[in-house]
Design an enzyme around this catalytic site. Structure first.
Site, PDB file in Angstrom:
ATOM      1  N   ASP A   8       0.120  -8.118  15.830  1.00 31.90           N
ATOM      2  CA  ASP A   8       0.349  -8.207  14.396  1.00 31.90           C
ATOM      3  C   ASP A   8       1.865  -8.044  14.209  1.00 31.90           C
ATOM      4  O   ASP A   8       2.586  -7.741  15.165  1.00 31.90           O
ATOM      5  CB  ASP A   8      -0.437  -7.098  13.691  1.00 31.90           C
ATOM      6  CG  ASP A   8      -0.127  -7.013  12.211  1.00 31.90           C
ATOM      7  OD1 ASP A   8      -0.096  -8.061  11.555  1.00 31.90           O
ATOM      8  OD2 ASP A   8       0.084  -5.889  11.714  1.00 31.90           O
ATOM      9  N   ASP A  10       3.767  -6.938  10.651  1.00 38.50           N
ATOM     10  CA  ASP A  10       4.111  -5.850   9.736  1.00 38.50           C
ATOM     11  C   ASP A  10       3.455  -4.547  10.177  1.00 38.50           C
ATOM     12  O   ASP A  10       2.259  -4.507  10.484  1.00 38.50           O
ATOM     13  CB  ASP A  10       3.668  -6.189   8.308  1.00 38.50           C
ATOM     14  CG  ASP A  10       4.431  -7.364   7.723  1.00 38.50           C
ATOM     15  OD1 ASP A  10       5.566  -7.603   8.161  1.00 38.50           O
ATOM     16  OD2 ASP A  10       3.891  -8.037   6.834  1.00 38.50           O
ATOM     17  N   ASP A  99       0.142 -12.106   8.628  1.00 40.32           N
ATOM     18  CA  ASP A  99       0.007 -12.564   7.250  1.00 40.32           C
ATOM     19  C   ASP A  99       1.359 -12.576   6.531  1.00 40.32           C
ATOM     20  O   ASP A  99       1.414 -12.619   5.311  1.00 40.32           O
ATOM     21  CB  ASP A  99      -0.983 -11.683   6.488  1.00 40.32           C
ATOM     22  CG  ASP A  99      -1.627 -12.401   5.324  1.00 40.32           C
ATOM     23  OD1 ASP A  99      -1.398 -13.617   5.174  1.00 40.32           O
ATOM     24  OD2 ASP A  99      -2.354 -11.750   4.542  1.00 40.32           O
TER      25      ASP A  99
END
Length: 245
Positions: A8, A10, A99
């Site tokens: 991932d 963040d 994202d």
């Protein structure tokens, strides 16, 4: 056989949220309430589109945004980990599923000279339009009811593994490194030989603990928590040593 590291971005590679960090480039380093109130759960990317449009309306352009984004702090030990990955590409592949967006991730990786560690980035596509506004689009559509409408990380990971397999590349194991609720879906798809690495004290760790509570385990993979990039580096080193036995 190689090991696949899946990150991932963040609160994992970086120690904050790139989408909220960009607000620091606004005059008051804040957003008006009318804009904040437009957010709908599961539709973060659409909300960020409105945020970036607002930033453009304030006359803030690419150079100013980039200057702010390049100050994003990396999580402790993460640059050392990425350096190790870049020096061991014959044994490790590395992808990011996030994202965030392509522009932010590219800027932040290049600011630390860490781009060489990452083979592929799967995130929401972004570009500056003719007005100089940063425009962000949803990564894809999917049918997963558990994930935000713009991104199912499980589908991205499974599609990537399938493409790699069709190209003749099988991984010895996948190590998934994340922190948030949207990382649970891909973690559920991991196999017995794989490793799920949730960041300690963050929501993914709590969700995994809840999932595995009681007599029955719902995850096939081994679970190893981490607090810094050095914890991840130690685990990767251990896996690489085992693969040589």
């Amino acid at each position: 056989m190689k090991t696949l590291l899946v990150f991932d971005f963040d609160h994992t590679v970086i120690d904050d949220n790139s989408d909220t960090w960009v607000i620091k480039c606004t005059p008051k380093q804040d957003l008006p309430d009318w804009l904040k109130n437009t957010y709908q759960k599961g539709h973060w990317t659409e909300y960020m589109g409105r945020v970036l449009s607002y930033i453009g309306d304030q006359g803030i352009r690419e150079d100013a945004i980039r200057t702010v984004m390049e100050t994003m702090p990396y999580t402790a030990g993460m640059i050392d980990l990425l350096k190790f990955i870049s020096q061991n590409k014959e044994r490790v592949d590395c992808i990011i599923i996030s994202d965030s967006n392509t522009v932010f991730i590219d800027w932040i990786l290049h600011a630390a000279g860490a781009q060489c560690a990452v083979d592929r980035v799967f995130t929401n596509p972004a570009h500056f339009d003719d007005r100089g506004y940063l425009d962000v689009q949803c990564f894809h559509s999917h049918s997963c009811a558990q994930c935000p409408v713009n991104l199912c990380k499980r589908k991205v990971l499974e599609d990537f593994l399938e493409r790699q397999s069709m190209a003749g590349l099988q991984y010895q194991q996948t190590v998934y490194i994340g922190d948030g609720g949207n990382d649970l879906c891909p973690v559920k798809s991991l196999k017995k030989s794989d490793v799920a690495m949730p960041r300690k004290g963050y929501s993914l760790e709590r969700l995994i603990s809840k999932l595995n509570a009681g007599d029955s385990r719902h995850l096939e993979s081994r679970v190893v928590g981490w607090s810094s990039g050095l914890d991840i580096l130690n685990e990767v080193n251990s896996l690489m040593k085992q693969s040589c036995l």
